[in-house]
Design a protein around this motif. Sequence first.
Motif, PDB file in Angstrom:
ATOM      1  N   SER A  76       0.823  -1.215   0.000  1.00 19.70           N
ATOM      2  CA  SER A  76       0.000   0.000   0.000  1.00 19.70           C
ATOM      3  C   SER A  76       0.856   1.264   0.000  1.00 19.70           C
ATOM      4  O   SER A  76       0.566   2.236  -0.708  1.00 19.70           O
ATOM      5  CB  SER A  76      -0.922   0.012   1.225  1.00 19.70           C
ATOM      6  OG  SER A  76      -1.760  -1.109   1.235  1.00 19.70           O
ATOM      7  N   TYR A  77       1.904   1.257   0.794  1.00 15.86           N
ATOM      8  CA  TYR A  77       2.717   2.466   0.964  1.00 15.86           C
ATOM      9  C   TYR A  77       4.106   2.294   0.359  1.00 15.86           C
ATOM     10  O   TYR A  77       5.083   2.873   0.833  1.00 15.86           O
ATOM     11  CB  TYR A  77       2.786   2.818   2.454  1.00 15.86           C
ATOM     12  CG  TYR A  77       1.412   2.914   3.073  1.00 15.86           C
ATOM     13  CD1 TYR A  77       0.553   3.957   2.736  1.00 15.86           C
ATOM     14  CD2 TYR A  77       0.939   1.935   3.940  1.00 15.86           C
ATOM     15  CE1 TYR A  77      -0.729   4.027   3.251  1.00 15.86           C
ATOM     16  CE2 TYR A  77      -0.338   2.010   4.466  1.00 15.86           C
ATOM     17  CZ  TYR A  77      -1.171   3.058   4.119  1.00 15.86           C
ATOM     18  OH  TYR A  77      -2.441   3.123   4.633  1.00 15.86           O
ATOM     19  N   LEU A  78       4.150   1.487  -0.704  1.00 15.53           N
ATOM     20  CA  LEU A  78       5.410   1.204  -1.388  1.00 15.53           C
ATOM     21  C   LEU A  78       6.171   2.467  -1.746  1.00 15.53           C
ATOM     22  O   LEU A  78       7.385   2.556  -1.596  1.00 15.53           O
ATOM     23  CB  LEU A  78       5.104   0.393  -2.656  1.00 15.53           C
ATOM     24  CG  LEU A  78       6.269   0.011  -3.553  1.00 15.53           C
ATOM     25  CD1 LEU A  78       7.161  -1.005  -2.859  1.00 15.53           C
ATOM     26  CD2 LEU A  78       5.752  -0.575  -4.873  1.00 15.53           C
ATOM     27  N   ASN A  79       5.440   3.493  -2.207  1.00 19.18           N
ATOM     28  CA  ASN A  79       6.077   4.720  -2.691  1.00 19.18           C
ATOM     29  C   ASN A  79       5.900   5.896  -1.728  1.00 19.18           C
ATOM     30  O   ASN A  79       6.173   7.034  -2.101  1.00 19.18           O
ATOM     31  CB  ASN A  79       5.499   5.087  -4.060  1.00 19.18           C
ATOM     32  CG  ASN A  79       5.627   3.947  -5.061  1.00 19.18           C
ATOM     33  OD1 ASN A  79       6.713   3.450  -5.312  1.00 19.18           O
ATOM     34  ND2 ASN A  79       4.511   3.508  -5.617  1.00 19.18           N
ATOM     35  N   PHE A  80       5.440   5.619  -0.493  1.00 17.18           N
ATOM     36  CA  PHE A  80       5.094   6.674   0.444  1.00 17.18           C
ATOM     37  C   PHE A  80       5.977   6.629   1.686  1.00 17.18           C
ATOM     38  O   PHE A  80       6.384   5.553   2.137  1.00 17.18           O
ATOM     39  CB  PHE A  80       3.631   6.546   0.899  1.00 17.18           C
ATOM     40  CG  PHE A  80       2.626   6.942  -0.133  1.00 17.18           C
ATOM     41  CD1 PHE A  80       1.948   8.149  -0.026  1.00 17.18           C
ATOM     42  CD2 PHE A  80       2.344   6.115  -1.209  1.00 17.18           C
ATOM     43  CE1 PHE A  80       1.015   8.516  -0.975  1.00 17.18           C
ATOM     44  CE2 PHE A  80       1.418   6.482  -2.167  1.00 17.18           C
ATOM     45  CZ  PHE A  80       0.748   7.690  -2.049  1.00 17.18           C
ATOM     46  N   GLU A  81       6.220   7.816   2.260  1.00 15.72           N
ATOM     47  CA  GLU A  81       6.818   7.916   3.577  1.00 15.72           C
ATOM     48  C   GLU A  81       5.692   7.900   4.618  1.00 15.72           C
ATOM     49  O   GLU A  81       4.543   8.209   4.293  1.00 15.72           O
ATOM     50  CB  GLU A  81       7.641   9.206   3.703  1.00 15.72           C
ATOM     51  CG  GLU A  81       8.823   9.280   2.750  1.00 15.72           C
ATOM     52  CD  GLU A  81       9.817   8.143   2.959  1.00 15.72           C
ATOM     53  OE1 GLU A  81       9.984   7.721   4.120  1.00 15.72           O
ATOM     54  OE2 GLU A  81      10.399   7.677   1.969  1.00 15.72           O
ATOM     55  N   PRO A  82       6.011   7.553   5.880  1.00 15.59           N
ATOM     56  CA  PRO A  82       4.946   7.414   6.886  1.00 15.59           C
ATOM     57  C   PRO A  82       4.109   8.667   7.112  1.00 15.59           C
ATOM     58  O   PRO A  82       2.942   8.566   7.497  1.00 15.59           O
ATOM     59  CB  PRO A  82       5.722   7.038   8.153  1.00 15.59           C
ATOM     60  CG  PRO A  82       6.968   6.380   7.665  1.00 15.59           C
ATOM     61  CD  PRO A  82       7.317   7.106   6.405  1.00 15.59           C
ATOM     62  N   ASP A  83       4.670   9.850   6.877  1.00 10.35           N
ATOM     63  CA  ASP A  83       3.929  11.082   7.163  1.00 10.35           C
ATOM     64  C   ASP A  83       3.229  11.666   5.937  1.00 10.35           C
ATOM     65  O   ASP A  83       2.627  12.735   6.020  1.00 10.35           O
ATOM     66  CB  ASP A  83       4.866  12.136   7.764  1.00 10.35           C
ATOM     67  CG  ASP A  83       6.020  12.490   6.828  1.00 10.35           C
ATOM     68  OD1 ASP A  83       6.266  11.741   5.860  1.00 10.35           O
ATOM     69  OD2 ASP A  83       6.688  13.513   7.074  1.00 10.35           O
ATOM     70  N   GLN A  84       3.289  10.972   4.799  1.00  9.49           N
ATOM     71  CA  GLN A  84       2.652  11.493   3.590  1.00  9.49           C
ATOM     72  C   GLN A  84       1.198  11.038   3.513  1.00  9.49           C
ATOM     73  O   GLN A  84       0.906   9.863   3.759  1.00  9.49           O
ATOM     74  CB  GLN A  84       3.415  11.030   2.337  1.00  9.49           C
ATOM     75  CG  GLN A  84       4.772  11.678   2.179  1.00  9.49           C
ATOM     76  CD  GLN A  84       5.512  11.168   0.960  1.00  9.49           C
ATOM     77  OE1 GLN A  84       5.607   9.955   0.741  1.00  9.49           O
ATOM     78  NE2 GLN A  84       6.043  12.067   0.158  1.00  9.49           N
ATOM     79  N   PRO A  85       0.272  11.957   3.172  1.00 12.68           N
ATOM     80  CA  PRO A  85      -1.146  11.556   3.067  1.00 12.68           C
ATOM     81  C   PRO A  85      -1.340  10.566   1.933  1.00 12.68           C
ATOM     82  O   PRO A  85      -0.668  10.622   0.904  1.00 12.68           O
ATOM     83  CB  PRO A  85      -1.862  12.879   2.778  1.00 12.68           C
ATOM     84  CG  PRO A  85      -0.807  13.779   2.214  1.00 12.68           C
ATOM     85  CD  PRO A  85       0.475  13.378   2.846  1.00 12.68           C
ATOM     86  N   TYR A  86      -2.282   9.651   2.143  1.00 11.68           N
ATOM     87  CA  TYR A  86      -2.534   8.594   1.165  1.00 11.68           C
ATOM     88  C   TYR A  86      -3.991   8.630   0.731  1.00 11.68           C
ATOM     89  O   TYR A  86      -4.887   8.641   1.579  1.00 11.68           O
ATOM     90  CB  TYR A  86      -2.227   7.232   1.787  1.00 11.68           C
ATOM     91  CG  TYR A  86      -2.473   6.055   0.864  1.00 11.68           C
ATOM     92  CD1 TYR A  86      -1.470   5.611   0.010  1.00 11.68           C
ATOM     93  CD2 TYR A  86      -3.686   5.376   0.857  1.00 11.68           C
ATOM     94  CE1 TYR A  86      -1.679   4.526  -0.826  1.00 11.68           C
ATOM     95  CE2 TYR A  86      -3.901   4.291   0.027  1.00 11.68           C
ATOM     96  CZ  TYR A  86      -2.897   3.874  -0.812  1.00 11.68           C
ATOM     97  OH  TYR A  86      -3.104   2.804  -1.653  1.00 11.68           O
ATOM     98  N   PRO A  87      -4.287   8.617  -0.564  1.00 12.09           N
ATOM     99  CA  PRO A  87      -3.334   8.817  -1.651  1.00 12.09           C
ATOM    100  C   PRO A  87      -3.200  10.284  -2.049  1.00 12.09           C
ATOM    101  O   PRO A  87      -2.414  10.630  -2.919  1.00 12.09           O
ATOM    102  CB  PRO A  87      -3.943   8.005  -2.787  1.00 12.09           C
ATOM    103  CG  PRO A  87      -5.415   8.171  -2.590  1.00 12.09           C
ATOM    104  CD  PRO A  87      -5.635   8.239  -1.092  1.00 12.09           C
TER     105      PRO A  87
END
Length: 335
Positions: free
Chosen positions: A84-95
């Motif tokens: 799910s968060y392959l391209n995300f940092e923990p503090d970035q809103p998804y999506p």
Amino acid sequence: MGGVRVLHRHVELLVEAGVDAFVWLPTEGYRYGWFDSPAPRLYGAELALTEHDLLVVPEGGVRPGVDPAPGARKVIFNQNHFLSYLNFEPDQPYPGWQPAPGVWVVSQESAEVLAATEPELPCSLIPNPLDLDLFRPAAQRVRRIAWMPRKRPLEAKLLERALRADPRSAGVELVALQGLPETEVARILGESSVFLALGLYEGFGLPIAEALASGCLVLGYAAGGGQELFEAPGTWQLPDQRPTMLADAALSMVVDGLPDEDGVRAAARDWVAQRYTAQTATKALRTAVDEAMAQPGAACTAVHPMNLSDPELGAGIMRNFLRAFGMPELPVGPR
């Protein structure tokens, strides 16, 4: 990879149910070589969407700050919650899309995980559709143990060594399923005695379900999303990363057998046939599509979410995927 096949199968089922559905690929004329599909296709890096359309995006193509179709109605098809968060940092809103999308998942575990991490996004469970005509028991079963080494190549080598070193393996076929077309995998599973589940970070574990449909006894690892499959008859879940324990259990199963073994194999196939069929998937898909279409959507020009026409962006997504699974990095470019 199996997720690509499921995407095509969803489109096939929706078309059969009277829905105008397509697979969208960025490269003109491209077709996957390891399976056949009658799913209608659209090609190109961009696609004009109307206010009546719904764009379904695989979880691997979701990137922070990149809305593939601003204003359009969208759904994220999440076949693996670990990605799910392959391209995300923990503090970035998804999506970070407008309007906010729904999420479709393929397992009970994924539904629970996404409900915990993204409680504001509506989530629908779409059971994976098995091809029960393709994955079915053969007329005769042989003394064979099969497994898929791709997710755990190092452990698979240990496992095969342990199997071959055991005197009980004499006369038992040992088959690593890799680089084979879907039809050949189905043939081998239909004849095999035992399938060893070597999944890792699984959203569901489709090979386990296919092995059960083929009449195999299954031993191995649930690896997350496969937990529900080990509720089936004919399955034995083992502690993670115990290759010699797995080899011993598999050989014991082949050599010693089970009471009413044919009945157990038949019950396993019946179990998956009640849960993971074209009918159950189509029903869930139709409900999920209706719910998504009730949400607002506008016309726009969508850019293909994998953006493989841009080698750098496409390579970045694939690089993250390979790193997530500890797999060696390969040169990636447009296909």
